[in-house]
Design a protein around this motif. Structure first.
Motif, mmCIF file in Angstrom:
data_model
loop_
_atom_site.group_PDB
_atom_site.id
_atom_site.type_symbol
_atom_site.label_atom_id
_atom_site.label_comp_id
_atom_site.label_asym_id
_atom_site.label_seq_id
_atom_site.Cartn_x
_atom_site.Cartn_y
_atom_site.Cartn_z
ATOM 1 N N MET A 88 0.831 -1.206 0.000
ATOM 2 C CA MET A 88 0.000 0.000 0.000
ATOM 3 C C MET A 88 0.871 1.265 0.000
ATOM 4 O O MET A 88 0.495 2.292 -0.577
ATOM 5 C CB MET A 88 -0.955 0.008 1.193
ATOM 6 N N LEU A 89 2.044 1.197 0.622
ATOM 7 C CA LEU A 89 2.948 2.349 0.626
ATOM 8 C C LEU A 89 3.544 2.561 -0.768
ATOM 9 O O LEU A 89 3.607 3.694 -1.262
ATOM 10 C CB LEU A 89 4.057 2.139 1.646
ATOM 11 N N GLY A 90 3.979 1.468 -1.392
ATOM 12 C CA GLY A 90 4.556 1.566 -2.724
ATOM 13 C C GLY A 90 3.567 2.055 -3.760
ATOM 14 O O GLY A 90 3.902 2.877 -4.631
ATOM 15 N N LYS A 91 2.339 1.574 -3.687
ATOM 16 C CA LYS A 91 1.319 2.021 -4.636
ATOM 17 C C LYS A 91 1.081 3.513 -4.514
ATOM 18 O O LYS A 91 0.928 4.218 -5.526
ATOM 19 C CB LYS A 91 0.014 1.262 -4.388
ATOM 20 N N ASN A 92 1.043 4.020 -3.295
ATOM 21 C CA ASN A 92 0.800 5.448 -3.127
ATOM 22 C C ASN A 92 1.978 6.292 -3.594
ATOM 23 O O ASN A 92 1.786 7.411 -4.088
ATOM 24 C CB ASN A 92 0.461 5.754 -1.665
ATOM 25 N N GLU A 93 3.193 5.785 -3.460
ATOM 26 C CA GLU A 93 4.333 6.510 -4.025
ATOM 27 C C GLU A 93 4.204 6.582 -5.547
ATOM 28 O O GLU A 93 4.484 7.614 -6.168
ATOM 29 C CB GLU A 93 5.640 5.846 -3.616
ATOM 30 N N ALA A 94 3.777 5.478 -6.165
ATOM 31 C CA ALA A 94 3.605 5.456 -7.615
ATOM 32 C C ALA A 94 2.502 6.410 -8.059
ATOM 33 O O ALA A 94 2.619 7.065 -9.102
ATOM 34 C CB ALA A 94 3.303 4.030 -8.086
ATOM 35 N N VAL A 95 1.427 6.514 -7.273
ATOM 36 C CA VAL A 95 0.358 7.465 -7.595
ATOM 37 C C VAL A 95 0.898 8.887 -7.599
ATOM 38 O O VAL A 95 0.611 9.688 -8.497
ATOM 39 C CB VAL A 95 -0.807 7.325 -6.584
ATOM 40 N N GLY A 96 1.706 9.224 -6.592
ATOM 41 C CA GLY A 96 2.280 10.560 -6.533
ATOM 42 C C GLY A 96 3.218 10.837 -7.695
ATOM 43 O O GLY A 96 3.226 11.944 -8.259
ATOM 44 N N ALA A 97 4.011 9.842 -8.076
ATOM 45 C CA ALA A 97 4.921 10.019 -9.204
ATOM 46 C C ALA A 97 4.146 10.220 -10.504
ATOM 47 O O ALA A 97 4.525 11.044 -11.346
ATOM 48 C CB ALA A 97 5.847 8.809 -9.311
ATOM 49 N N GLN A 98 3.052 9.474 -10.682
ATOM 50 C CA GLN A 98 2.255 9.645 -11.894
ATOM 51 C C GLN A 98 1.600 11.022 -11.928
ATOM 52 O O GLN A 98 1.492 11.642 -12.994
ATOM 53 C CB GLN A 98 1.180 8.552 -11.976
ATOM 54 N N TYR A 99 1.180 11.502 -10.770
ATOM 55 C CA TYR A 99 0.620 12.856 -10.720
ATOM 56 C C TYR A 99 1.665 13.880 -11.164
ATOM 57 O O TYR A 99 1.358 14.817 -11.905
ATOM 58 C CB TYR A 99 0.138 13.165 -9.306
ATOM 59 N N ALA A 100 2.913 13.694 -10.728
ATOM 60 C CA ALA A 100 3.990 14.593 -11.154
ATOM 61 C C ALA A 100 4.201 14.512 -12.655
ATOM 62 O O ALA A 100 4.371 15.535 -13.336
ATOM 63 C CB ALA A 100 5.280 14.244 -10.414
#
Length: 419
Positions: free
Chosen positions: A55-67
């Protein structure tokens, strides 16, 4: 969210264009880029999508995609579209993380690498990115050595170190709850380093260790360890687990009635964990590395709105880690007008994140000596929240990163730069 805090799409694009410093020769917008059919610039992200830290890794990926979305809306990197390639490292398999890092660089031609959540995996990935000469930003792994004794010219880190976390909370815990501490710790590099940092920080203020239990990553039953902690009669039980392990440990500590006998605390807490807990288990004193409910921070409301549109929830520190890391890649490449890794690394050393990316009080800078981002830490307590509430942490103190980080000379970082 109050509409007056939102930034219109036109203004948002203008802000990002200014922040990215693309220069006068940059093409006008994303539609022109797409029409030219340019080969995309790729950012590779190796992060856990399953397991304890999924769940932590997925949320990091969400933030990177937003960037990446924001970068493309503002013109991309070097007039080219940006593409995020995410590979699942799992939560603890070093060989998988290394193989996928190499694949992203050699086969997929990624110009940047982000990740990992797991410190052991991040360390191994750092060896590979160093060997292949690729700029690498660690998003959410806290082992001190990454920007300390094992630092590298190509390696940068967004999240804090274990010593920064420990020094931010130790004095307050001893003052308010007592000197006798019992530790329950994940048995791998990060957990052992965090416990060591806390023991060191507590000792400065007269704290002592009355017991400790090392637990394998992915433990589901903490009953025996929690019973040992209760029998030791500590003032404070330090739960150092993360991800799903933290959810299990906190839930079971309440089921066993431990909060009636001692204070529960830790050096790091995550919104993902608090959100996954029953309200009765949202207890204790913790450190957050970033928090969304800070109305005094410029541009933060826009980020909260943007992530909410993607996930249906307010952003977590992990969302911000991924966002800040990916934006750092675009910012520095456009500033230097190159993808040459050594030039980018030299420019990123000492680079200050603009307010649109920092989204936190103070000036957030990648310290030149060790490439550690000096960001503030938020110390406070978990709160159960009213039904439907998203504000699950009460911030008591904000501590500047420069006040908790070791002096650069004391980190042991001595990177060797290519000639």
């Amino acid at each position: 969210m109050n509409p007056r805090h939102c930034i219109s799409p036109i203004r948002r694009r203008a802000v990002l264009k200014s922040a990215l410093a693309l220069g006068a020769t940059r093409l006008a917008g994303p539609f022109v880029i797409a029409a030219r059919g340019e080969q995309p610039i790729r950012i590779g992200f190796v992060t856990p999508l399953i397991g304890t830290y999924g769940m932590l890794g997925k949320n990091e990926a969400v933030g990177a995609q937003y960037a990446v979305d924001q970068l493309n809306a503002a013109g991309g990197i070097l007039n080219r579209p940006v593409e995020l390639l995410v590979e699942d490292s799992t939560s603890g398999e070093i060989s998988v993380a290394v193989q996928k890092t190499a694949k992203l660089i050699r086969h997929d031609q990624a110009s940047f690498i982000l990740g990992n959540v797991n410190s052991a995996l991040a360390m191994a990935m750092g060896q590979m990115t160093h060997e292949l000469g690729t700029l690498h930003i660690v998003t959410g792994a806290h082992l001190d050595a990454l920007t300390g004794t094992e630092c590298r010219w190509n390696l940068f880190r967004v999240c804090s170190t274990t010593q920064m976390q420990a020094d931010s909370i130790a004095a307050a815990l001893i003052r308010d709850y007592g000197r006798r501490w019992f530790y329950i710790t994940p048995d791998y590099a990060y957990g052992r380093a965090l416990q060591g940092a806390l023991e060191k920080a507590a000792a400065k203020h007269g704290g002592t260790k009355v017991g400790a239990e090392l637990m394998p990553l992915g433990t589901t039953d903490f009953a025996a360890a929690l019973s040992k902690a209760r029998d030791a009669k500590p003032d404070v039980l330090m739960l150092l687990m993360a991800g799903d392990d933290s959810v299990n440990a906190l839930t079971q500590s309440v089921q066993l009635g431990l909060p009636k006998h001692l204070h529960i605390a830790g050096a790091l807490q995550e919104l993902e964990v608090l959100d996954g807990l029953p309200p009765s288990a949202r207890i204790g004193s913790w450190v957050f590395e970033w928090y969304w409910n800070r109305p005094d921070v410029p541009h933060l409301a826009e980020f909260v709105d943007g992530i909410r549109q993607k996930t249906g929830k307010v952003p977590t520190a992990r969302n911000w880690f991924g966002f800040a890391a990916a934006m750092s890649c675009g910012l520095i490449a456009n500033q230097e007008n190159t993808l040459e890794p050594i030039k980018l690394a030299r420019a990123l050393a000492g680079f200050t994140l603009p307010p649109e990316v920092a989204l936190a009080p103070g000036g957030l800078v990648y310290r030149a000596a060790d490439h550690q981002l000096l960001a503030p830490l938020f110390v406070g307590t978990a709160q159960d929240g009213t039904p439907g509430s998203e504000d699950l942490f009460k911030v008591a103190t904000v501590i500047d990163g420069t006040d908790t980080a070791l002096p650069a000379a004391a980190t042991g970082c001595k990177p060797t730069w290519p000639r």
